[in-house]
Design a protein around this motif. Structure first.
Motif, PDB file in Angstrom:
ATOM      1  N   VAL A 173       0.836  -1.200   0.000  1.00  0.00           N
ATOM      2  CA  VAL A 173       0.000   0.000   0.000  1.00  0.00           C
ATOM      3  C   VAL A 173       0.872   1.252   0.000  1.00  0.00           C
ATOM      4  O   VAL A 173       0.636   2.188  -0.784  1.00  0.00           O
ATOM      5  CB  VAL A 173      -0.938   0.003   1.220  1.00  0.00           C
ATOM      6  CG1 VAL A 173      -1.589   1.382   1.403  1.00  0.00           C
ATOM      7  CG2 VAL A 173      -2.003  -1.072   1.078  1.00  0.00           C
ATOM      8  N   ARG A 174       1.875   1.284   0.863  1.00  0.00           N
ATOM      9  CA  ARG A 174       2.758   2.444   0.930  1.00  0.00           C
ATOM     10  C   ARG A 174       3.426   2.706  -0.406  1.00  0.00           C
ATOM     11  O   ARG A 174       3.478   3.844  -0.886  1.00  0.00           O
ATOM     12  CB  ARG A 174       3.830   2.218   1.995  1.00  0.00           C
ATOM     13  CG  ARG A 174       4.857   3.344   2.106  1.00  0.00           C
ATOM     14  CD  ARG A 174       6.105   2.878   2.809  1.00  0.00           C
ATOM     15  NE  ARG A 174       6.740   1.768   2.081  1.00  0.00           N
ATOM     16  CZ  ARG A 174       7.717   1.009   2.580  1.00  0.00           C
ATOM     17  NH1 ARG A 174       8.157   1.225   3.805  1.00  0.00           N
ATOM     18  NH2 ARG A 174       8.241   0.036   1.858  1.00  0.00           N
ATOM     19  N   ASP A 175       3.928   1.667  -1.050  1.00  0.00           N
ATOM     20  CA  ASP A 175       4.651   1.831  -2.313  1.00  0.00           C
ATOM     21  C   ASP A 175       3.730   2.297  -3.434  1.00  0.00           C
ATOM     22  O   ASP A 175       4.098   3.160  -4.230  1.00  0.00           O
ATOM     23  CB  ASP A 175       5.325   0.513  -2.699  1.00  0.00           C
ATOM     24  CG  ASP A 175       6.445   0.122  -1.745  1.00  0.00           C
ATOM     25  OD1 ASP A 175       6.865   0.985  -0.946  1.00  0.00           O
ATOM     26  OD2 ASP A 175       6.868  -1.047  -1.785  1.00  0.00           O
ATOM     27  N   ARG A 176       2.522   1.734  -3.510  1.00  0.00           N
ATOM     28  CA  ARG A 176       1.607   2.125  -4.587  1.00  0.00           C
ATOM     29  C   ARG A 176       1.075   3.540  -4.379  1.00  0.00           C
ATOM     30  O   ARG A 176       0.964   4.311  -5.327  1.00  0.00           O
ATOM     31  CB  ARG A 176       0.437   1.136  -4.693  1.00  0.00           C
ATOM     32  CG  ARG A 176       0.823  -0.279  -5.048  1.00  0.00           C
ATOM     33  CD  ARG A 176       1.802  -0.345  -6.201  1.00  0.00           C
ATOM     34  NE  ARG A 176       1.287   0.294  -7.424  1.00  0.00           N
ATOM     35  CZ  ARG A 176       2.037   0.568  -8.483  1.00  0.00           C
ATOM     36  NH1 ARG A 176       3.329   0.276  -8.475  1.00  0.00           N
ATOM     37  NH2 ARG A 176       1.498   1.130  -9.539  1.00  0.00           N
ATOM     38  N   VAL A 177       0.764   3.895  -3.135  1.00  0.00           N
ATOM     39  CA  VAL A 177       0.312   5.265  -2.861  1.00  0.00           C
ATOM     40  C   VAL A 177       1.443   6.247  -3.127  1.00  0.00           C
ATOM     41  O   VAL A 177       1.226   7.314  -3.713  1.00  0.00           O
ATOM     42  CB  VAL A 177      -0.193   5.397  -1.408  1.00  0.00           C
ATOM     43  CG1 VAL A 177      -0.437   6.863  -1.059  1.00  0.00           C
ATOM     44  CG2 VAL A 177      -1.477   4.591  -1.221  1.00  0.00           C
ATOM     45  N   GLY A 178       2.658   5.865  -2.738  1.00  0.00           N
ATOM     46  CA  GLY A 178       3.801   6.740  -3.001  1.00  0.00           C
ATOM     47  C   GLY A 178       4.020   6.948  -4.480  1.00  0.00           C
ATOM     48  O   GLY A 178       4.266   8.076  -4.943  1.00  0.00           O
ATOM     49  N   TYR A 179       3.919   5.888  -5.250  1.00  0.00           N
ATOM     50  CA  TYR A 179       4.121   5.975  -6.700  1.00  0.00           C
ATOM     51  C   TYR A 179       3.018   6.779  -7.368  1.00  0.00           C
ATOM     52  O   TYR A 179       3.273   7.601  -8.251  1.00  0.00           O
ATOM     53  CB  TYR A 179       4.180   4.569  -7.289  1.00  0.00           C
ATOM     54  CG  TYR A 179       4.306   4.545  -8.790  1.00  0.00           C
ATOM     55  CD1 TYR A 179       5.522   4.809  -9.416  1.00  0.00           C
ATOM     56  CD2 TYR A 179       3.194   4.265  -9.588  1.00  0.00           C
ATOM     57  CE1 TYR A 179       5.633   4.795 -10.802  1.00  0.00           C
ATOM     58  CE2 TYR A 179       3.294   4.243 -10.972  1.00  0.00           C
ATOM     59  CZ  TYR A 179       4.511   4.516 -11.571  1.00  0.00           C
ATOM     60  OH  TYR A 179       4.608   4.509 -12.944  1.00  0.00           O
ATOM     61  N   ARG A 180       1.765   6.544  -6.937  1.00  0.00           N
ATOM     62  CA  ARG A 180       0.620   7.186  -7.599  1.00  0.00           C
ATOM     63  C   ARG A 180       0.381   8.607  -7.102  1.00  0.00           C
ATOM     64  O   ARG A 180      -0.036   9.488  -7.873  1.00  0.00           O
ATOM     65  CB  ARG A 180      -0.643   6.358  -7.367  1.00  0.00           C
ATOM     66  CG  ARG A 180      -0.649   4.986  -8.028  1.00  0.00           C
ATOM     67  CD  ARG A 180      -0.804   5.097  -9.541  1.00  0.00           C
ATOM     68  NE  ARG A 180      -2.033   5.769  -9.913  1.00  0.00           N
ATOM     69  CZ  ARG A 180      -3.215   5.192 -10.016  1.00  0.00           C
ATOM     70  NH1 ARG A 180      -3.335   3.891  -9.760  1.00  0.00           N
ATOM     71  NH2 ARG A 180      -4.287   5.886 -10.363  1.00  0.00           N
ATOM     72  N   LYS A 181       0.617   8.860  -5.818  1.00  0.00           N
ATOM     73  CA  LYS A 181       0.267  10.147  -5.237  1.00  0.00           C
ATOM     74  C   LYS A 181       1.472  10.979  -4.815  1.00  0.00           C
ATOM     75  O   LYS A 181       1.326  12.158  -4.470  1.00  0.00           O
ATOM     76  CB  LYS A 181      -0.638   9.930  -4.007  1.00  0.00           C
ATOM     77  CG  LYS A 181      -1.970   9.244  -4.305  1.00  0.00           C
ATOM     78  CD  LYS A 181      -2.904  10.166  -5.067  1.00  0.00           C
ATOM     79  CE  LYS A 181      -4.289   9.540  -5.191  1.00  0.00           C
ATOM     80  NZ  LYS A 181      -5.239  10.444  -5.904  1.00  0.00           N
ATOM     81  N   GLY A 182       2.657  10.358  -4.827  1.00  0.00           N
ATOM     82  CA  GLY A 182       3.848  11.096  -4.404  1.00  0.00           C
ATOM     83  C   GLY A 182       3.883  11.335  -2.913  1.00  0.00           C
ATOM     84  O   GLY A 182       4.577  12.232  -2.437  1.00  0.00           O
TER      85      GLY A 182
END
Length: 303
Positions: A247-256
């Motif tokens: 979750v952290r990685d995907r949110v970071g990638y998608r939302k910065g």
């Protein structure tokens, strides 16, 4: 002959109707407690409108299915309807009563197949291994009791070979805001740290869109070999830390927006919601599913 989907106003029910409109040549009947035009509009927004011209969709009140002549021989029912609030005694009783009445109507009409949507929650919560269909049942709360009660009503009320209890893995996806994955995503998007209990719990997760596709496959299966009970999921397992990292990685990638993951002392009992889905693959020949990353991205897109 028609395909009837109950609980069509719910998250899973809508996904099943959408999949049915895309895959099924039969007339599709969506049964819901709120049969209004806005429902059809929602389906169109989800992409079902592209195939609505080649498959007839009828939206009906759920109680109309109980009227004599509505169900007929050759019909297939996917029963997704479930009490909205099992903690409310009245809602709980009404939901179970409707299930019993629907089974009675289906038996009287001699329908072809009744797929009852059940849950992995009927298995022991602290199981050591992924649950098999032959494992014991434990009803530890009203939800699991209602699901298992629905299984028994289905089994007792219909002839052998005409019904299937489909025990779904824990669903994730849009519209499931109270589920763990969505709560972690919302927390990460909000910039808050993902605070985890240091539990070794294991989770078996299933994208609601994959669940819909699998239920359609089971409902339309016609090779002559069905089973009475089948686990419906991916067969994969994930622990809480790995889930939070994803979750952290995907949110970071998608939302910065990159957030911390912290762990506290273990204060939550161990749970295991994983399923052994080898029977599903063996009988129905399905094994593919969306990746967890794909599902998380899909949920993120709603925020």
């Amino acid at each position: 002959m028609k395909l009837i989907i109950t609980g069509a106003g719910g998250t899973l029910g809508q996904a099943v109707v959408t999949a049915a409109l895309r895959r099924c040549e039969l007339p599709v009947v969506a049964s819901t407690s709120e049969p209004h035009l806005a429902y059809v509009d929602r389906l169109s927004m989800q992409g079902a409108g592209e195939s609505a011209d080649r498959v007839k969709l009828s939206v009906v009140d759920r109680f109309s299915l109980l009227q004599e002549g509505t169900l007929s021989a050759g019909d297939v029912v996917i029963h997704c309807a479930f009490p909205k609030n099992v903690t409310d005694p009245s809602d709980f009783a009404q939901g179970m009563r409707y299930h019993a009445q629907l089974v009675q109507a289906a038996a009287k009409a001699r329908i072809l197949k009744f797929v009852n949507v059940s849950s992995q929650s009927v298995y022991p919560r602290a199981r050591v291994h992924p649950a098999l269909e032959t494992d014991s049942v434990e009803c530890y709360d009203r939800y699991s009791a209602a699901k298992y009660g629905g299984e028994l009503l289905t089994q007792i009320g219909l002839e052998s070979g005409t019904w299937i209890n489909a025990r779904l893995a824990s669903l994730i996806g849009r519209g499931l805001e109270k589920r763990l994955v969505t709560r972690l995503i919302f927390r990460a998007i909000s910039g808050g740290a993902l605070e985890l209990d240091a539990s070794e719990s294991r989770f078996g997760l299933l994208d609601v869109r994959d669940a819909a596709e699998l239920l359609i496959t089971i409902a339309l299966h016609s090779t002559g070999r069905d089973v009475a009970t089948v686990n419906v999921g991916t067969g994969n397992a994930i622990d809480l830390v790995t889930l939070a990292q994803c979750v952290r990685d995907r949110v970071g990638y998608r939302k910065g927006s990159w957030v911390e993951i912290t762990q506290t002392a273990n204060s939550v009992p161990f749970t295991n919601s994983t399923l052994n889905c080898s029977l599903l693959e063996d009988v129905y020949g399905v094994s593919e599913s969306r990746s967890l990353e794909d599902t998380i991205d899909w949920i993120i897109g709603a925020y």
